[in-house]
Design a protein around this motif. Structure first.
Motif, PDB file in Angstrom:
ATOM      1  N   ALA A 264      42.281  55.597  40.473  1.00 52.53           N
ATOM      2  CA  ALA A 264      42.971  55.412  41.756  1.00 52.53           C
ATOM      3  C   ALA A 264      42.174  54.487  42.667  1.00 52.53           C
ATOM      4  O   ALA A 264      42.748  53.627  43.358  1.00 52.53           O
ATOM      5  CB  ALA A 264      43.195  56.760  42.426  1.00 52.53           C
ATOM      6  N   ASP A 265      40.847  54.632  42.686  1.00 54.25           N
ATOM      7  CA  ASP A 265      40.012  53.742  43.495  1.00 54.25           C
ATOM      8  C   ASP A 265      40.068  52.309  42.969  1.00 54.25           C
ATOM      9  O   ASP A 265      40.113  51.347  43.742  1.00 54.25           O
ATOM     10  CB  ASP A 265      38.564  54.232  43.502  1.00 54.25           C
ATOM     11  CG  ASP A 265      38.374  55.479  44.354  1.00 54.25           C
ATOM     12  OD1 ASP A 265      39.269  55.759  45.175  1.00 54.25           O
ATOM     13  OD2 ASP A 265      37.353  56.166  44.204  1.00 54.25           O
ATOM     14  N   LEU A 266      40.087  52.174  41.649  1.00 52.16           N
ATOM     15  CA  LEU A 266      40.159  50.843  41.053  1.00 52.16           C
ATOM     16  C   LEU A 266      41.519  50.195  41.298  1.00 52.16           C
ATOM     17  O   LEU A 266      41.621  48.969  41.392  1.00 52.16           O
ATOM     18  CB  LEU A 266      39.863  50.917  39.556  1.00 52.16           C
ATOM     19  CG  LEU A 266      38.391  51.132  39.185  1.00 52.16           C
ATOM     20  CD1 LEU A 266      38.236  51.364  37.692  1.00 52.16           C
ATOM     21  CD2 LEU A 266      37.547  49.937  39.628  1.00 52.16           C
ATOM     22  N   LYS A 267      42.559  51.021  41.415  1.00 51.31           N
ATOM     23  CA  LYS A 267      43.877  50.472  41.733  1.00 51.31           C
ATOM     24  C   LYS A 267      43.853  49.805  43.109  1.00 51.31           C
ATOM     25  O   LYS A 267      44.442  48.729  43.304  1.00 51.31           O
ATOM     26  CB  LYS A 267      44.933  51.570  41.708  1.00 51.31           C
ATOM     27  CG  LYS A 267      46.348  51.082  41.996  1.00 51.31           C
ATOM     28  CD  LYS A 267      47.357  52.215  41.973  1.00 51.31           C
ATOM     29  CE  LYS A 267      48.768  51.731  42.245  1.00 51.31           C
ATOM     30  NZ  LYS A 267      49.755  52.842  42.227  1.00 51.31           N
ATOM     31  N   SER A 268      43.190  50.427  44.066  1.00 49.84           N
ATOM     32  CA  SER A 268      43.064  49.829  45.395  1.00 49.84           C
ATOM     33  C   SER A 268      42.325  48.496  45.326  1.00 49.84           C
ATOM     34  O   SER A 268      42.689  47.526  46.003  1.00 49.84           O
ATOM     35  CB  SER A 268      42.324  50.783  46.342  1.00 49.84           C
ATOM     36  OG  SER A 268      43.043  51.995  46.500  1.00 49.84           O
ATOM     37  N   LYS A 269      41.301  48.437  44.494  1.00 53.74           N
ATOM     38  CA  LYS A 269      40.555  47.191  44.332  1.00 53.74           C
ATOM     39  C   LYS A 269      41.385  46.148  43.590  1.00 53.74           C
ATOM     40  O   LYS A 269      41.259  44.943  43.845  1.00 53.74           O
ATOM     41  CB  LYS A 269      39.234  47.460  43.598  1.00 53.74           C
ATOM     42  CG  LYS A 269      38.257  48.319  44.399  1.00 53.74           C
ATOM     43  CD  LYS A 269      36.957  48.515  43.671  1.00 53.74           C
ATOM     44  CE  LYS A 269      35.983  49.378  44.473  1.00 53.74           C
ATOM     45  NZ  LYS A 269      35.570  48.714  45.733  1.00 53.74           N
ATOM     46  N   TYR A 270      42.223  46.598  42.672  1.00 54.27           N
ATOM     47  CA  TYR A 270      43.141  45.703  41.958  1.00 54.27           C
ATOM     48  C   TYR A 270      44.086  45.030  42.939  1.00 54.27           C
ATOM     49  O   TYR A 270      44.314  43.819  42.876  1.00 54.27           O
ATOM     50  CB  TYR A 270      43.919  46.525  40.925  1.00 54.27           C
ATOM     51  CG  TYR A 270      45.210  45.908  40.426  1.00 54.27           C
ATOM     52  CD1 TYR A 270      45.218  45.031  39.346  1.00 54.27           C
ATOM     53  CD2 TYR A 270      46.434  46.227  41.021  1.00 54.27           C
ATOM     54  CE1 TYR A 270      46.409  44.475  38.881  1.00 54.27           C
ATOM     55  CE2 TYR A 270      47.623  45.682  40.563  1.00 54.27           C
ATOM     56  CZ  TYR A 270      47.604  44.810  39.498  1.00 54.27           C
ATOM     57  OH  TYR A 270      48.781  44.264  39.049  1.00 54.27           O
ATOM     58  N   LEU A 271      44.629  45.808  43.863  1.00 52.22           N
ATOM     59  CA  LEU A 271      45.576  45.262  44.846  1.00 52.22           C
ATOM     60  C   LEU A 271      44.898  44.280  45.802  1.00 52.22           C
ATOM     61  O   LEU A 271      45.552  43.390  46.349  1.00 52.22           O
ATOM     62  CB  LEU A 271      46.219  46.404  45.635  1.00 52.22           C
ATOM     63  CG  LEU A 271      47.119  47.339  44.814  1.00 52.22           C
ATOM     64  CD1 LEU A 271      47.511  48.561  45.632  1.00 52.22           C
ATOM     65  CD2 LEU A 271      48.355  46.597  44.325  1.00 52.22           C
ATOM     66  N   ALA A 272      43.600  44.445  45.994  1.00 53.90           N
ATOM     67  CA  ALA A 272      42.858  43.565  46.915  1.00 53.90           C
ATOM     68  C   ALA A 272      41.930  42.613  46.170  1.00 53.90           C
ATOM     69  O   ALA A 272      41.013  42.039  46.766  1.00 53.90           O
ATOM     70  CB  ALA A 272      42.042  44.420  47.884  1.00 53.90           C
ATOM     71  N   ALA A 273      42.166  42.416  44.865  1.00 53.99           N
ATOM     72  CA  ALA A 273      41.278  41.587  44.047  1.00 53.99           C
ATOM     73  C   ALA A 273      41.208  40.153  44.564  1.00 53.99           C
ATOM     74  O   ALA A 273      42.149  39.637  45.174  1.00 53.99           O
ATOM     75  CB  ALA A 273      41.751  41.594  42.594  1.00 53.99           C
ATOM     76  N   THR A 274      40.082  39.507  44.300  1.00 54.24           N
ATOM     77  CA  THR A 274      39.819  38.153  44.794  1.00 54.24           C
ATOM     78  C   THR A 274      39.918  37.134  43.664  1.00 54.24           C
ATOM     79  O   THR A 274      39.289  37.302  42.610  1.00 54.24           O
ATOM     80  CB  THR A 274      38.407  38.078  45.405  1.00 54.24           C
ATOM     81  OG1 THR A 274      38.315  39.012  46.495  1.00 54.24           O
ATOM     82  CG2 THR A 274      38.101  36.675  45.910  1.00 54.24           C
ATOM     83  N   LYS A 275      40.699  36.090  43.893  1.00 57.96           N
ATOM     84  CA  LYS A 275      40.782  35.009  42.922  1.00 57.96           C
ATOM     85  C   LYS A 275      39.554  34.118  43.066  1.00 57.96           C
ATOM     86  O   LYS A 275      39.164  33.762  44.183  1.00 57.96           O
ATOM     87  CB  LYS A 275      42.048  34.190  43.127  1.00 57.96           C
ATOM     88  CG  LYS A 275      42.334  33.214  41.994  1.00 57.96           C
ATOM     89  CD  LYS A 275      43.702  32.555  42.156  1.00 57.96           C
ATOM     90  CE  LYS A 275      44.042  31.698  40.953  1.00 57.96           C
ATOM     91  NZ  LYS A 275      45.383  31.064  41.083  1.00 57.96           N
ATOM     92  N   VAL A 276      38.920  33.785  41.946  1.00 58.91           N
ATOM     93  CA  VAL A 276      37.664  33.047  41.995  1.00 58.91           C
ATOM     94  C   VAL A 276      37.741  31.785  41.134  1.00 58.91           C
ATOM     95  O   VAL A 276      38.630  31.632  40.296  1.00 58.91           O
ATOM     96  CB  VAL A 276      36.484  33.924  41.516  1.00 58.91           C
ATOM     97  CG1 VAL A 276      36.246  35.085  42.459  1.00 58.91           C
ATOM     98  CG2 VAL A 276      36.726  34.428  40.087  1.00 58.91           C
ATOM     99  N   ILE A 277      36.793  30.890  41.381  1.00 58.61           N
ATOM    100  CA  ILE A 277      36.604  29.712  40.546  1.00 58.61           C
ATOM    101  C   ILE A 277      35.148  29.680  40.100  1.00 58.61           C
ATOM    102  O   ILE A 277      34.283  30.329  40.704  1.00 58.61           O
ATOM    103  CB  ILE A 277      36.964  28.406  41.296  1.00 58.61           C
ATOM    104  CG1 ILE A 277      36.153  28.290  42.594  1.00 58.61           C
ATOM    105  CG2 ILE A 277      38.454  28.344  41.575  1.00 58.61           C
ATOM    106  CD1 ILE A 277      36.351  26.964  43.304  1.00 58.61           C
ATOM    107  N   HIS A 278      34.883  28.920  39.054  1.00 62.85           N
ATOM    108  CA  HIS A 278      33.531  28.819  38.498  1.00 62.85           C
ATOM    109  C   HIS A 278      32.984  27.440  38.872  1.00 62.85           C
ATOM    110  O   HIS A 278      33.451  26.422  38.368  1.00 62.85           O
ATOM    111  CB  HIS A 278      33.614  28.985  36.974  1.00 62.85           C
ATOM    112  CG  HIS A 278      32.292  29.155  36.316  1.00 62.85           C
ATOM    113  ND1 HIS A 278      31.998  28.612  35.081  1.00 62.85           N
ATOM    114  CD2 HIS A 278      31.178  29.832  36.702  1.00 62.85           C
ATOM    115  CE1 HIS A 278      30.762  28.943  34.737  1.00 62.85           C
ATOM    116  NE2 HIS A 278      30.253  29.686  35.702  1.00 62.85           N
ATOM    117  N   ARG A 279      32.038  27.404  39.780  1.00 66.50           N
ATOM    118  CA  ARG A 279      31.513  26.105  40.202  1.00 66.50           C
ATOM    119  C   ARG A 279      30.028  26.221  40.539  1.00 66.50           C
ATOM    120  O   ARG A 279      29.477  27.312  40.676  1.00 66.50           O
ATOM    121  CB  ARG A 279      32.295  25.571  41.404  1.00 66.50           C
ATOM    122  CG  ARG A 279      32.056  26.290  42.711  1.00 66.50           C
ATOM    123  CD  ARG A 279      32.657  25.476  43.860  1.00 66.50           C
ATOM    124  NE  ARG A 279      32.441  26.083  45.155  1.00 66.50           N
ATOM    125  CZ  ARG A 279      31.311  25.987  45.864  1.00 66.50           C
ATOM    126  NH1 ARG A 279      30.276  25.338  45.371  1.00 66.50           N
ATOM    127  NH2 ARG A 279      31.220  26.550  47.055  1.00 66.50           N
TER     128      ARG A 279
END
Length: 351
Positions: free
Chosen positions: A232-247
């Motif tokens: 359930a805690d990870l679901k909250s983090k899933y909904l607020a996940a951050t899109k990243v790039i590799h640079r």
């Protein structure tokens, strides 16, 4: 359905470099039928990297806990996301996965995090229950006991669970030469997030002692919450996940937020590289089963609402008769009798 399964299997063979790290979830298929008492049993699951095979051979007693973790990962994920368009169907056919887990999506982020947490969770509890000869109860808490309780009991051995769990879960990304560096960094980061959520789930549990249940004295220990709470805690983090790039950041390449790359990625946030499909329609190439015939909630305003679940396509209603126990009475001593009642409920499914 057979054609869909064939497509999924072919896809994983072509892209196994991305999902190889969680091939062990396939232990739900045949892991329970193995005795795990001989080293050659470790070869029964294709996809384990050399370090995982070595850990298996040296610690055969851990494999029952890892099999349990595979089962719990699947159950907890499907239960936690049952009210969303993506209902964790991506791991149904493990060790064969749908393409959405092979492209660095937020779905792959939460599956990796949950699987990593589940391994450490299962091992930690197995230590406390006496199932593993290599470990025992967790160490006594460093904090001083309170005036109304004393430390005792047998706490979950999170320290050992994290040690062995991280060695197993992270091995594919640390040793494999295949796959992109960005994907490896993403999976390692999300694995660590899953374990941190597990650490944060450690709580004080107590048992009362005293005359007639007076609880004049309490014995307390540190124990983990159920994996469903971690999910359930990870679901909250899933909904607020951050899109990243590799640079490049300084002299080396790192994952940084795509929109706010002036700040580093936080250790507490799930990260992903590729946007997900909307999961509205069936699309084997994207790993979407669609939401047709999925049950929805007509009165809800959340993700399980008929409007969101059905993607605006509308829904069909039908009635269903349910037989359940009712008018239960307790008889001294000591049994309960109930009648059977029938009621009709209205259900709604997406068009």
């Amino acid at each position: 359905m057979e054609m869909r399964n064939l497509i999924v299997m072919l896809t994983v063979l072509l892209n196994s470099e991305y999902c190889g790290a969680i091939h062990w979830l396939g232990l739900t298929v045949n892991g329970s039928s193995v005795g795990w008492n001989q080293t050659h049993h470790c070869k029964l699951l294709d996809g384990l990297v050399p370090d995982q095979l070595q850990l298996c051979r040296r610690n055969l007693e851990l494999m029952q806990s890892i099999v349990h973790a595979a089962k719990q990962t699947k159950l907890a994920c499907q239960k936690t996301f049952s009210d969303m368009r993506w209902n964790c169907s991506s791991i149904v056919h493990a060790p064969y996965f749908t393409p959405d887990l092979e492209k660095g999506t937020r779905e792959s982020a939460v599956v990796f995090a949950l699987a990593s947490a589940a391994v450490s969770h299962s091992i930690s509890r197995a230590c406390a229950s006496g199932e593993l000869p290599s470990c025992s109860c967790g160490p006594a808490p460093a904090e001083q006991a309170g005036p109304d309780f004393r430390w005792g009991g047998c706490g979950d051995n999170l320290r050992y669970g994290l040690q062995m769990g991280s060695a197993f879960s992270d091995a594919p990304m640390k040793k494999s030469r295949s796959g992109s560096q960005a994907t490896k960094l993403m999976h390692l980061h999300n694995n660590a997030v899953g374990r941190q959520v597990l650490i944060d789930s450690m709580e004080t549990k107590c048992k009362c002692h005293g005359v007639s249940g007076s609880c004049s004295v309490k014995t307390c220990w540190k124990g983990l919450q159920d994996l469903s709470d971690v999910a359930a805690d990870l679901k909250s983090k899933y909904l607020a996940a951050t899109k990243v790039i590799h640079r490049h950041v300084g002299t080396r390449k790192q994952l940084v937020p795509r929109e706010l790359d002036i700040r580093p990625v936080r250790e507490s946030e799930l990260v992903y590289l590729v946007s997900s499909p909307d999961y509205c329609n069936e699309n084997d190439k994207q790993g979407s089963y669609g939401t047709q015939d999925r049950q929805c909630n007509k009165t809800s305003n959340g993700s399980d609402s008929c409007n969101l679940m059905c993607c605006g396509r509308g829904y069909n209603a039908y009635t269903e008769k349910i037989v359940e126990r009712c008018q239960c009475k307790y008889h001294w001593c000591c049994y309960v009798t109930c009648k059977k009642c029938e009621r009709t409920v209205e259900r709604y499914v997406c068009k």
